[in-house]
Design a protein around this motif. Structure first.
Motif, PDB file in Angstrom:
ATOM      1  N   VAL A  77       0.843  -1.204   0.000  1.00 20.43           N
ATOM      2  CA  VAL A  77       0.000   0.000   0.000  1.00 20.43           C
ATOM      3  C   VAL A  77       0.877   1.253   0.000  1.00 20.43           C
ATOM      4  CG1 VAL A  77      -1.676   1.326   1.366  1.00 20.43           C
ATOM      5  CG2 VAL A  77      -1.957  -1.145   1.117  1.00 20.43           C
ATOM      6  N   LEU A  78       1.881   1.286   0.880  1.00 25.53           N
ATOM      7  CA  LEU A  78       2.750   2.457   0.965  1.00 25.53           C
ATOM      8  C   LEU A  78       3.546   2.678  -0.316  1.00 25.53           C
ATOM      9  CD1 LEU A  78       4.069   2.151   4.621  1.00 25.53           C
ATOM     10  CD2 LEU A  78       2.397   3.787   3.721  1.00 25.53           C
ATOM     11  N   ILE A  79       4.070   1.600  -0.900  1.00 29.52           N
ATOM     12  CA  ILE A  79       4.844   1.720  -2.144  1.00 29.52           C
ATOM     13  C   ILE A  79       3.963   2.272  -3.259  1.00 29.52           C
ATOM     14  CG2 ILE A  79       5.956   0.375  -3.972  1.00 29.52           C
ATOM     15  CD1 ILE A  79       7.146  -1.381  -1.680  1.00 29.52           C
ATOM     16  N   THR A  80       2.724   1.819  -3.316  1.00 31.06           N
ATOM     17  CA  THR A  80       1.797   2.308  -4.339  1.00 31.06           C
ATOM     18  C   THR A  80       1.533   3.799  -4.167  1.00 31.06           C
ATOM     19  OG1 THR A  80       0.740   0.135  -4.446  1.00 31.06           O
ATOM     20  CG2 THR A  80      -0.502   2.012  -5.326  1.00 31.06           C
ATOM     21  N   ILE A  81       1.233   4.213  -2.948  1.00 28.23           N
ATOM     22  CA  ILE A  81       0.928   5.626  -2.689  1.00 28.23           C
ATOM     23  C   ILE A  81       2.162   6.490  -2.888  1.00 28.23           C
ATOM     24  CG2 ILE A  81       0.272   7.277  -0.890  1.00 28.23           C
ATOM     25  CD1 ILE A  81      -1.545   5.017   0.237  1.00 28.23           C
ATOM     26  N   TRP A  82       3.291   6.067  -2.300  1.00 24.26           N
ATOM     27  CA  TRP A  82       4.503   6.878  -2.406  1.00 24.26           C
ATOM     28  C   TRP A  82       5.045   6.896  -3.832  1.00 24.26           C
ATOM     29  CZ3 TRP A  82       6.989   4.772   2.703  1.00 24.26           C
ATOM     30  CH2 TRP A  82       6.324   5.340   3.780  1.00 24.26           C
ATOM     31  N   GLY A  83       4.851   5.818  -4.580  1.00 21.61           N
ATOM     32  CA  GLY A  83       5.258   5.807  -5.987  1.00 21.61           C
ATOM     33  C   GLY A  83       4.436   6.790  -6.805  1.00 21.61           C
ATOM     34  N   ARG A  84       3.149   6.810  -6.554  1.00 22.55           N
ATOM     35  CA  ARG A  84       2.270   7.759  -7.248  1.00 22.55           C
ATOM     36  C   ARG A  84       2.646   9.196  -6.874  1.00 22.55           C
ATOM     37  NH1 ARG A  84      -3.437   7.690  -5.161  1.00 22.55           N
ATOM     38  NH2 ARG A  84      -2.501   5.801  -4.418  1.00 22.55           N
ATOM     39  N   ASN A  85       2.901   9.417  -5.591  1.00 26.35           N
ATOM     40  CA  ASN A  85       3.299  10.758  -5.151  1.00 26.35           C
ATOM     41  C   ASN A  85       4.616  11.189  -5.786  1.00 26.35           C
ATOM     42  OD1 ASN A  85       1.037  10.941  -3.580  1.00 26.35           O
ATOM     43  ND2 ASN A  85       2.086  10.536  -1.647  1.00 26.35           N
ATOM     44  N   TYR A  86       5.551  10.265  -5.901  1.00 25.10           N
ATOM     45  CA  TYR A  86       6.835  10.619  -6.507  1.00 25.10           C
ATOM     46  C   TYR A  86       6.664  10.988  -7.980  1.00 25.10           C
ATOM     47  CZ  TYR A  86      11.558  10.572  -8.240  1.00 25.10           C
ATOM     48  OH  TYR A  86      12.732  10.935  -8.846  1.00 25.10           O
ATOM     49  N   ARG A  87       5.819  10.274  -8.681  1.00 21.12           N
ATOM     50  CA  ARG A  87       5.577  10.605 -10.093  1.00 21.12           C
ATOM     51  C   ARG A  87       5.011  12.018 -10.239  1.00 21.12           C
ATOM     52  NH1 ARG A  87       3.392   5.415 -10.569  1.00 21.12           N
ATOM     53  NH2 ARG A  87       1.325   6.316 -10.653  1.00 21.12           N
ATOM     54  N   GLU A  88       4.186  12.442  -9.264  1.00 20.99           N
ATOM     55  CA  GLU A  88       3.574  13.770  -9.334  1.00 20.99           C
ATOM     56  C   GLU A  88       4.493  14.868  -8.802  1.00 20.99           C
ATOM     57  OE1 GLU A  88      -0.161  13.699  -7.283  1.00 20.99           O
ATOM     58  OE2 GLU A  88      -0.918  12.041  -8.488  1.00 20.99           O
ATOM     59  N   ILE A  89       5.177  14.618  -7.688  1.00 21.74           N
ATOM     60  CA  ILE A  89       5.915  15.668  -6.983  1.00 21.74           C
ATOM     61  C   ILE A  89       7.385  15.743  -7.404  1.00 21.74           C
ATOM     62  CG2 ILE A  89       6.636  16.479  -4.705  1.00 21.74           C
ATOM     63  CD1 ILE A  89       4.107  15.110  -3.595  1.00 21.74           C
ATOM     64  N   ARG A  90       8.026  14.585  -7.588  1.00 19.19           N
ATOM     65  CA  ARG A  90       9.446  14.492  -7.960  1.00 19.19           C
ATOM     66  C   ARG A  90      10.383  15.121  -6.914  1.00 19.19           C
ATOM     67  NH1 ARG A  90      10.071  10.803 -11.991  1.00 19.19           N
ATOM     68  NH2 ARG A  90       8.564  11.198 -13.616  1.00 19.19           N
ATOM     69  N   SER A  91      10.072  14.939  -5.631  1.00 19.87           N
ATOM     70  CA  SER A  91      10.961  15.480  -4.598  1.00 19.87           C
ATOM     71  C   SER A  91      11.870  14.384  -4.054  1.00 19.87           C
ATOM     72  CB  SER A  91      10.149  16.097  -3.452  1.00 19.87           C
ATOM     73  OG  SER A  91       9.585  15.099  -2.643  1.00 19.87           O
ATOM     74  N   LYS A  92      13.010  14.799  -3.487  1.00 16.77           N
ATOM     75  CA  LYS A  92      13.943  13.831  -2.918  1.00 16.77           C
ATOM     76  C   LYS A  92      13.335  13.118  -1.724  1.00 16.77           C
ATOM     77  CE  LYS A  92      18.257  16.092  -4.170  1.00 16.77           C
ATOM     78  NZ  LYS A  92      19.477  16.713  -3.639  1.00 16.77           N
ATOM     79  N   HIS A  93      12.565  13.830  -0.937  1.00 20.77           N
ATOM     80  CA  HIS A  93      11.951  13.228   0.245  1.00 20.77           C
ATOM     81  C   HIS A  93      10.988  12.108  -0.154  1.00 20.77           C
ATOM     82  CE1 HIS A  93       9.186  12.817   3.666  1.00 20.77           C
ATOM     83  NE2 HIS A  93      10.248  13.131   4.392  1.00 20.77           N
ATOM     84  N   THR A  94      10.188  12.357  -1.161  1.00 25.03           N
ATOM     85  CA  THR A  94       9.250  11.338  -1.631  1.00 25.03           C
ATOM     86  C   THR A  94       9.992  10.139  -2.200  1.00 25.03           C
ATOM     87  OG1 THR A  94       7.741  13.133  -2.195  1.00 25.03           O
ATOM     88  CG2 THR A  94       7.203  10.982  -3.057  1.00 25.03           C
ATOM     89  N   LEU A  95      11.061  10.395  -2.931  1.00 27.42           N
ATOM     90  CA  LEU A  95      11.883   9.302  -3.460  1.00 27.42           C
ATOM     91  C   LEU A  95      12.505   8.509  -2.312  1.00 27.42           C
ATOM     92  CD1 LEU A  95      13.168   7.768  -5.799  1.00 27.42           C
ATOM     93  CD2 LEU A  95      15.006   9.474  -5.789  1.00 27.42           C
ATOM     94  N   GLY A  96      12.963   9.213  -1.277  1.00 28.51           N
ATOM     95  CA  GLY A  96      13.554   8.547  -0.114  1.00 28.51           C
ATOM     96  C   GLY A  96      12.579   7.624   0.581  1.00 28.51           C
ATOM     97  N   THR A  97      11.332   8.065   0.768  1.00 33.53           N
ATOM     98  CA  THR A  97      10.342   7.202   1.415  1.00 33.53           C
ATOM     99  C   THR A  97      10.023   5.996   0.539  1.00 33.53           C
ATOM    100  OG1 THR A  97       8.527   8.577   0.554  1.00 33.53           O
ATOM    101  CG2 THR A  97       9.298   9.043   2.787  1.00 33.53           C
ATOM    102  N   LEU A  98       9.987   6.214  -0.768  1.00 35.00           N
ATOM    103  CA  LEU A  98       9.710   5.108  -1.687  1.00 35.00           C
ATOM    104  C   LEU A  98      10.831   4.067  -1.656  1.00 35.00           C
ATOM    105  CD1 LEU A  98       8.015   3.828  -3.939  1.00 35.00           C
ATOM    106  CD2 LEU A  98       9.191   5.316  -5.555  1.00 35.00           C
ATOM    107  N   VAL A  99      12.070   4.507  -1.717  1.00 38.71           N
ATOM    108  CA  VAL A  99      13.206   3.581  -1.686  1.00 38.71           C
ATOM    109  C   VAL A  99      13.257   2.858  -0.346  1.00 38.71           C
ATOM    110  CG1 VAL A  99      15.734   3.458  -1.713  1.00 38.71           C
ATOM    111  CG2 VAL A  99      14.533   4.832  -3.411  1.00 38.71           C
ATOM    112  N   PHE A 100      13.008   3.566   0.739  1.00 33.50           N
ATOM    113  CA  PHE A 100      12.963   2.949   2.066  1.00 33.50           C
ATOM    114  C   PHE A 100      11.924   1.828   2.100  1.00 33.50           C
ATOM    115  CE2 PHE A 100      10.905   2.833   6.258  1.00 33.50           C
ATOM    116  CZ  PHE A 100      11.978   2.446   7.045  1.00 33.50           C
TER     117      PHE A 100
END
Length: 93
Positions: free
Chosen positions: A21-44
Motif C-alpha cells: 500500500v505504501l509503495i503504491t501511494i509513495w510511488g504515485r506521489n513521486y511521479r507527481e511531486i518528484r521530490s527527494k523526500h518522496t523518493l527517499g520514502t519510496l526507496v525505504f
C-alpha cells in the motif's frame, strides 16, 4: 515454538501487505511531486519490502530454525509492524 513461528509469518505477511500500500501511494506521489523526500520514502519502503519478503521466505521454507533465533525475530517483526502501521496511518490520513 511453532506458534511463535506462525506469529512471525503473519507479522511478515502483514508487513508485506502494508508496504505494498505504501509503495503504491509513495510511488504515485513521486511521479507527481518528484521530490527527494518522496523518493527517499519510496526507496525505504522497497528495501523494507525486500527484507520482509526474504524473512517470510525463510519462515516458510526453512526446515528448522534455531529456537533461540525465532523469539527475537518475532519481536523484531512485530516492532517493525508497529512502525509500518503508523506510517500507513499517517500516509492514509
Amino acid at each position: 515454538m511453532s506458534l511463535l513461528l506462525d506469529a512471525a509469518r503473519v507479522a511478515a505477511g502483514l508487513n508485506l501487505v502494508l508496504l505494498t500500500v505504501l509503495i503504491t501511494i509513495w510511488g504515485r506521489n513521486y511521479r507527481e511531486i518528484r521530490s527527494k523526500h518522496t523518493l527517499g520514502t519510496l526507496v525505504f519502503a522497497v528495501f523494507l519490502f525486500a527484507e520482509n519478503a526474504l524473512a517470510l521466505y525463510y519462515y516458510l521454507t526453512a526446515v528448522t530454525l534455531p529456537p533461540f533465533a525465532v523469539r527475537p525475530m518475532l519481536y523484531l517483526q512485530v516492532l517493525e509492524m508497529g512502525g509500518i502501521l503508523f506510517l500507513t496511518y499517517v500516509t492514509l490520513d
